[in-house]
Design a protein around this motif. Structure first.
Motif, PDB file in Angstrom:
ATOM      1  N   TYR A 520      32.165  49.801  32.605  1.00 23.20           N
ATOM      2  CA  TYR A 520      33.562  49.464  32.272  1.00 23.20           C
ATOM      3  C   TYR A 520      33.704  48.074  31.648  1.00 23.20           C
ATOM      4  O   TYR A 520      34.737  47.751  31.077  1.00 23.20           O
ATOM      5  N   LEU A 521      32.663  47.248  31.804  1.00 23.17           N
ATOM      6  CA  LEU A 521      32.812  45.868  31.329  1.00 23.17           C
ATOM      7  C   LEU A 521      32.884  45.763  29.817  1.00 23.17           C
ATOM      8  O   LEU A 521      33.164  44.702  29.257  1.00 23.17           O
ATOM      9  N   ASN A 522      32.599  46.859  29.150  1.00 20.92           N
ATOM     10  CA  ASN A 522      32.753  46.857  27.688  1.00 20.92           C
ATOM     11  C   ASN A 522      34.176  47.223  27.286  1.00 20.92           C
ATOM     12  O   ASN A 522      34.543  47.118  26.123  1.00 20.92           O
ATOM     13  N   GLU A 523      34.969  47.673  28.283  1.00 16.71           N
ATOM     14  CA  GLU A 523      36.346  48.079  27.975  1.00 16.71           C
ATOM     15  C   GLU A 523      37.272  46.878  28.097  1.00 16.71           C
ATOM     16  O   GLU A 523      37.269  46.202  29.133  1.00 16.71           O
ATOM     17  N   LYS A 524      38.042  46.634  27.044  1.00 17.06           N
ATOM     18  CA  LYS A 524      38.917  45.456  27.033  1.00 17.06           C
ATOM     19  C   LYS A 524      39.946  45.510  28.176  1.00 17.06           C
ATOM     20  O   LYS A 524      40.205  44.516  28.847  1.00 17.06           O
ATOM     21  N   GLU A 525      40.485  46.699  28.387  1.00 14.67           N
ATOM     22  CA  GLU A 525      41.517  46.849  29.421  1.00 14.67           C
ATOM     23  C   GLU A 525      40.970  46.435  30.792  1.00 14.67           C
ATOM     24  O   GLU A 525      41.649  45.766  31.576  1.00 14.67           O
ATOM     25  N   PHE A 526      39.720  46.812  31.040  1.00 15.32           N
ATOM     26  CA  PHE A 526      39.129  46.486  32.343  1.00 15.32           C
ATOM     27  C   PHE A 526      38.837  44.997  32.460  1.00 15.32           C
ATOM     28  O   PHE A 526      39.116  44.359  33.481  1.00 15.32           O
ATOM     29  N   THR A 527      38.276  44.426  31.397  1.00 14.46           N
ATOM     30  CA  THR A 527      37.953  42.987  31.458  1.00 14.46           C
ATOM     31  C   THR A 527      39.236  42.160  31.535  1.00 14.46           C
ATOM     32  O   THR A 527      39.281  41.149  32.227  1.00 14.46           O
ATOM     33  N   ASP A 528      40.273  42.610  30.875  1.00 19.95           N
ATOM     34  CA  ASP A 528      41.576  41.917  30.965  1.00 19.95           C
ATOM     35  C   ASP A 528      42.090  41.945  32.401  1.00 19.95           C
ATOM     36  O   ASP A 528      42.648  40.969  32.905  1.00 19.95           O
ATOM     37  N   LEU A 529      41.864  43.070  33.038  1.00 19.51           N
ATOM     38  CA  LEU A 529      42.310  43.229  34.432  1.00 19.51           C
ATOM     39  C   LEU A 529      41.613  42.189  35.315  1.00 19.51           C
ATOM     40  O   LEU A 529      42.252  41.530  36.142  1.00 19.51           O
ATOM     41  N   LEU A 530      40.317  42.024  35.112  1.00 22.22           N
ATOM     42  CA  LEU A 530      39.578  41.058  35.934  1.00 22.22           C
ATOM     43  C   LEU A 530      40.007  39.624  35.638  1.00 22.22           C
ATOM     44  O   LEU A 530      40.021  38.773  36.513  1.00 22.22           O
ATOM     45  N   LYS A 531      40.388  39.399  34.358  1.00 21.94           N
ATOM     46  CA  LYS A 531      40.779  38.032  33.952  1.00 21.94           C
ATOM     47  C   LYS A 531      42.115  37.624  34.575  1.00 21.94           C
ATOM     48  O   LYS A 531      42.299  36.485  34.990  1.00 21.94           O
ATOM     49  N   THR A 532      43.046  38.550  34.613  1.00 27.88           N
ATOM     50  CA  THR A 532      44.413  38.187  35.031  1.00 27.88           C
ATOM     51  C   THR A 532      44.606  38.196  36.543  1.00 27.88           C
ATOM     52  O   THR A 532      45.650  37.814  37.037  1.00 27.88           O
ATOM     53  N   SER A 533      43.596  38.599  37.235  1.00 28.36           N
ATOM     54  CA  SER A 533      43.790  38.839  38.663  1.00 28.36           C
ATOM     55  C   SER A 533      44.094  37.582  39.471  1.00 28.36           C
ATOM     56  O   SER A 533      44.831  37.629  40.441  1.00 28.36           O
ATOM     57  N   LYS A 534      43.568  36.420  39.047  1.00 31.62           N
ATOM     58  CA  LYS A 534      43.745  35.216  39.860  1.00 31.62           C
ATOM     59  C   LYS A 534      45.217  34.800  39.996  1.00 31.62           C
ATOM     60  O   LYS A 534      45.670  34.498  41.099  1.00 31.62           O
ATOM     61  N   THR A 535      45.926  34.813  38.891  1.00 26.35           N
ATOM     62  CA  THR A 535      47.324  34.369  38.940  1.00 26.35           C
ATOM     63  C   THR A 535      48.170  35.313  39.787  1.00 26.35           C
ATOM     64  O   THR A 535      49.073  34.883  40.465  1.00 26.35           O
TER      65      THR A 535
END
Lengths: 758, 263
Positions: A520-535
């Motif tokens: 899944y790490l090649n999928e933008k939607e998934f990587t975006d999900l991991l990026k935004t999680s902190k806030t």
């Protein structure tokens, strides 16, 4: 004319087909009520009670008459509580199916056929029970577990006889007689009273079995099938099937769950049928089985059937109950059971999106509770579980919290891909990503991509070769075993390096979870999900702090809401100065009158109020009945989460949002009042205080007035956020007079309506 | 008083725009109340062997109150009131010295009942303990703290003894006055009283308010050194009796009242 009739008939049939809900197991959305609402669900309990009292048989003594009236009062109100819980449904395929069996069994007894009403109780317990007024509730758990229609028919025969023989009321009156020690029960000690009660109950159950069998024999159902009923009861604590859980179920590429997360040996199934039934309400299963067997062994079973209705229909109904079981388990926070139930169902339908969603929800629930150190009251430990499902309980108990969160997100993402338009699953993914970042400090860089995985695999293979001299084995588990073989002759430095490499490899095995998202790490939607999680986590914290504040302090809420749905207001009156402290009838009267007070407050405040209450529903409003069921199920689960301090998305959230859309508001309020009257306490010390003579009037006033308290509560939920926005509790030391009710109701409504301070 | 009234109006204006629940949105109420207290006259009547006074040994003081209050939050009401307290000093003897009197009569005295009419204005705050007892103003149990300020007038009572000249209770020959007013005593002005009440309010028919409370209070006037007349004179005694009677009436009261929501 003939033509017109045909057209009318066609239109009628077409309308019927349209109105009947077709259950699609691929997108299963739960069983719900259909058609006209039976009076049982809308009539006031006090009216039912009054009617029952009028029809009651005259007793020999006034005391017995009072006992009977007490029973009728309590049973009517308690049964209505169950009917209004949202877990009892009517007009659905399961209820219809059960009623078909009833009609068949009672085809020669029109009176009983009309008096007995069967409804389905959404519960995974394997049970059926009968109320004094002729209502028989059959659980979905029972339908899910029986083998055939004939077994259901026998159980219904047993229940019908509880009704016709008035077992419930007789049992109550007899128990009261035991407690008073009158007649043959004179001079019994408490222990003997208990044993007598159990003995009497067993007597009634045996009678229900015997008479039930007589009724059953009159039907065309198979006699052979009856024996199986006792197996159903004996193993009722197990899931509907026993299938070994595949240990590789979650494995994918190098994401391989370690062996230590699984049990080598499972606990054997220990159910015994010849248990000591001295302190049981039912005779043990062996006795019941033998009694029935001896009554049927000589009878001819030819031309008798396991199914009178089409077998396909039974399978369809049973499937519905089993699918419904998943929802019930999720709603009851029994996540391991939900997962295993879905696992069993998936064996027949591996790609079913609904089952994937259930599994994702279950693992998400487990992950949320583990990660937040929240405890579930009904949680079972793996060593209390028997059979193949124990593996699932063990896995979810032993897997470390961070690894469970990874697994949950992995599975939720799979469910998201299977149900891409489902906002609910998307939100679960967001929360799980937040959990990884904020609780476990795991970010995108902590996980390996497919490329890294391939590179690592190659590297591992080389290293393994270097260390073990055995290049044919690539599986990490095998490598681990090989690593232990140390080179026979090597220098100190070679040994150290070799040890380091072995440790690295071992770590790689422990870090299996790093490969969870490789695909899944090649999928933008998934990587975006991991990026935004902190806030998102920060927002959650602010939210949590706000809740804590509102829970413990009587703060101003000021929601600024213009439209709200008031859901099933509750009213309880308890008078502890009386022998029967619960004042059912008075409470119901006050509850009914609440509607006017709420509406009046709404009018003054210009707040639009929709009032949902079972007793105010018209018989054509089955949809509103279903809405109430959804709202109550949502509330029940949410209160469990709240009680456990677990911040998670309710399993009924989607349904809640759908109801909100229907009513055109996101805000739903549950309002309740509990009024107490208590005996005077500390009379001696109060009289002593009269030494201070100016206080005498105050003390006298206090002593002559009964102690009242009235507790008001209101929960306002926002369907959009799935959170409570208002948790209002007000414990007054006042009687629940009209003015006290009105002032509190108005205050609550005013808090809902008033715009927040800027 | 004007200041108090102004402050009250300003407060009402400030809170009128705020979101205060009140009773179904109603905040302003007018009340009519009666405060009842026992009047123990035994000491005063000790010389009245023939029971000539119009007062009984045990009587009841009733204080009439007209009050207005305004709910400023869910826990607080502010208000003011006008109070009228009719009471009496039974069978009292008060005299004035007659200066340069050629006869041996040195005093003009009044023997009989003295009626007292006290008028007070008060400001109060009612605290409804929302946090502890869950009351939402103006319904429920409350604590009321009140400061009253007023004055009293005395006049000739129901019984006057007019035998001229006669022996005063002090054994001196007096000119007997048939009107208390002839003594030209100064009345008590600027009487300050503080009161605490614990009571309960409820609403009937959405508009009427029932009110009951127990009140204890004290008159501070005496302690502020405001007694008129010289110590040792009967004028001083009168002032002291006057304050005693008013203080007695304020000491312990049962108040019953009825109110009406104006808006």
């Amino acid at each position: 004319m003939k033509k017109q009739l045909i057209v009318c008939a066609f239109l009628f049939l077409f309308a019927e087909i349209l109105s009947a809900q077709v259950y699609n197991l691929q997108q299963f959305q739960g069983l719900d009520s259909q058609g006209e609402i039976p009076e049982d669900f809308t009539k006031l309990s006090s009216l039912k009670f009054q009617e029952d009292v009028e029809n009651i048989e005259e007793s020999n003594s006034n005391r017995e008459q009072r006992d009977k009236e007490d029973f009728l009062l309590q049973s009517n109100f308690l049964m209505d509580d169950i009917l209004h819980s949202g877990r009892v449904i009517f007009g659905d395929p399961v209820t219809n199916y059960l009623n078909e069996i009833k009609d068949n069994l009672l085809k020669d007894d029109k009176e009983a056929r009309n008096e007995i009403r069967i409804y389905t109780l959404l519960s995974n317990e394997v049970n059926a029970f009968t109320a004094n007024n002729g209502i028989v509730l059959v659980t979905t758990g029972l339908v899910a577990q029986v083998e055939n229609e004939a077994q259901l028919a026998f159980i219904l025969c047993h229940e019908f006889n509880h009704y016709t023989e008035k077992h419930a009321i007789n049992s109550y009156v007899e128990t009261k007689r035991m407690e008073r020690g009158t007649g043959i029960y004179r001079s019994l000690d408490p222990r003997d009273i208990d044993l007598e009660r159990f003995r009497y109950s067993k007597e009634l159950e045996t009678e229900a079995d015997d008479l039930g069998l007589d009724l059953y024999k009159k039907s065309n159902y198979s006699l052979q099938a009856v024996e199986g009923v006792f197996d159903v009861l004996l193993y009722s604590y197990l899931p509907f099937d026993e299938v070994e859980f595949n240990k590789t179920y979650f494995n994918n590429g190098r994401y391989v769950l370690p062996d230590e997360l699984f049990l080598d040996t499972l606990s054997a199934i220990t159910a015994e049928e010849d248990y000591d039934d001295e302190e049981s309400t039912h005779p043990n299963i062996k006795k019941r089985r033998e009694a029935i067997y001896s009554a049927i062994e000589t009878l001819n079973d030819d031309n008798r059937k396991y199914f009178i209705q089409p077998e396909d229909e039974f399978r369809r109904v049973q499937d519905l109950c089993r699918y419904e079981g998943c929802d019930i388990y999720l709603n009851d926070l029994r996540y391991e059971d939900a997962f295993y139930q879905a696992y069993l169902l998936q064996l027949d339908d591996p790609d079913n999106p609904y089952l994937k969603k259930v599994m994702a929800q279950a693992i998400y629930g487990l992950s949320a509770y583990h990660s937040q150190n929240a405890s579930r009251g009904n949680r079972m430990r793996y060593d209390d579980v028997e059979g193949y499902s124990q593996q699932v309980f063990y896995l979810f108990e032993k897997i470390p919290d961070d690894e469970l969160s990874v697994l949950a997100l992995k599975y939720a993402w799979q469910a998201h891909k299977a149900n891409p338009d489902n906002l609910y699953i998307e939100n679960i993914c967001k929360q799980l990503a937040g959990e990884l970042a904020n609780i476990h400090n795991l970010y995108k860089l902590d996980f390996y991509t497919t490329a890294q995985m391939q590179a690592d695999s190659l590297k591992l293979a080389k290293e393994t070769t270097a260390v073990s001299q055995d290049s044919t084995k690539e599986e990490p588990i095998i490598t681990e075993i090989v690593v232990e073989k140390k080179p026979v002759k090597s220098s100190k430095y070679q040994k150290i390096k070799s040890e380091e490499k072995a440790a690295d490899i071992k770590n790689e095995v422990n870090y299996y979870w790093k490969y969870a998202f490789a695909e899944y790490l090649n999928e933008k939607e998934f990587t975006d999900l991991l990026k935004t999680s902190k806030t998102e986590k920060e927002d959650d914290e602010a939210e949590t702090i706000r809740y804590r504040k509102s829970r413990y302090k009587k703060i101003e809420y000021q929601l600024g809401v213009d439209d709200i749905v008031i859901v099933n207001p509750a009213y309880y009156k308890i008078d502890e100065t009386k022998n029967n402290p619960i004042k059912y009838e008075a409470a119901e009267k006050s509850r009914v009158a609440l509607r006017e007070k709420i509406n009046e407050s709404g009018d003054v405040l210009n707040l639009d109020i929709e009032y949902l209450d079972h007793n105010f529903l018209k018989d054509t409003e089955a949809k509103k009945f279903n809405d109430l069921a959804v709202l109550n199920a949502w509330l029940a689960e949410e209160l469990e989460h709240l009680d456990s301090d677990a911040d998670m998305i309710n399993s009924m959230q989607e349904e809640f949002e759908a109801v909100a859309e229907k009513y055109g508001t996101d805000h739903f309020a549950w309002i309740g009042i509990v009024s107490f009257k208590e005996p005077e306490e500390n009379v001696g010390s109060k009289l002593l205080a009269c030494i201070l003579y100016p206080l005498i009037p105050f003390i006298v006033a206090d002593l002559v007035t009964p102690n009242y308290s009235t507790f008001f509560f209101t929960l306002v939920a926002n369907a959009e956020t799935g959170n409570f926005e208002m948790e209002f509790y007000n414990n007054t030391n006042l009687n629940d007079k009209e003015a006290v009710q009105t002032s509190n109701i108005f205050y609550i409504m005013q808090q809902i309506k008033t715009d927040p301070k800027k | 008083m004007k200041m108090l009234l102004s402050a009250f109006i300003v407060l009402c204006m400030i809170t009128a725009s705020a979101q205060v629940p009140g009773y179904k949105g109603r905040h302003m109420a007018l009340h009519v109340e009666t405060a009842i207290s026992p009047a123990l006259n035994g000491d005063y009547l000790s010389d009245d062997a023939d029971h000539l006074s119009t007062a009984n040994t045990v009587g009841i003081n009733t204080r009439l109150i007209i009050a207005a209050d305004y709910t400023v939050s869910k826990s607080v009401s502010l208000g003011f009131s006008g109070q009228y307290l009719p009471t009496m000093i039974p069978y009292a003897y008060y005299a004035v010295e007659l200066p340069e009197n050629p006869s041996e009569i040195e005093y003009a005295g009044y023997l009989g009942d003295v009626d007292i009419d006290a008028y007070f204005g008060s400001a109060f705050i009612k605290l409804y303990s929302f946090g502890r007892s869950g009351a939402i103003a103006p319904v429920g149990k409350y604590h009321k703290i009140e400061i009253a300020y007023g004055y009293a007038k005395a006049s000739t009572g129901g019984y006057v003894e007019v035998n001229e000249p006669h022996d005063s209770p002090h054994g001196r020959p007096d000119i007997a006055l048939d009107a208390f007013e002839d003594l030209n005593y100064e009345y008590a002005e600027g009487i300050l009283a503080v009161m605490y009440s614990y009571g309960k309010e409820t609403v009937y028919f959405d508009r009427l308010i029932g009110n009951i409370n127990m009140q204890i209070g004290a008159v501070l006037w005496e302690y502020l050194g405001n007694l008129k007349g010289n110590f040792g004179t009967t004028e001083y005694e009168f002032q002291s009796d006057l304050i005693g009677r008013i203080g007695g009436a304020y000491f312990l009261n049962l108040t019953l009242g009825i109110g009406y929501f104006v808006f």
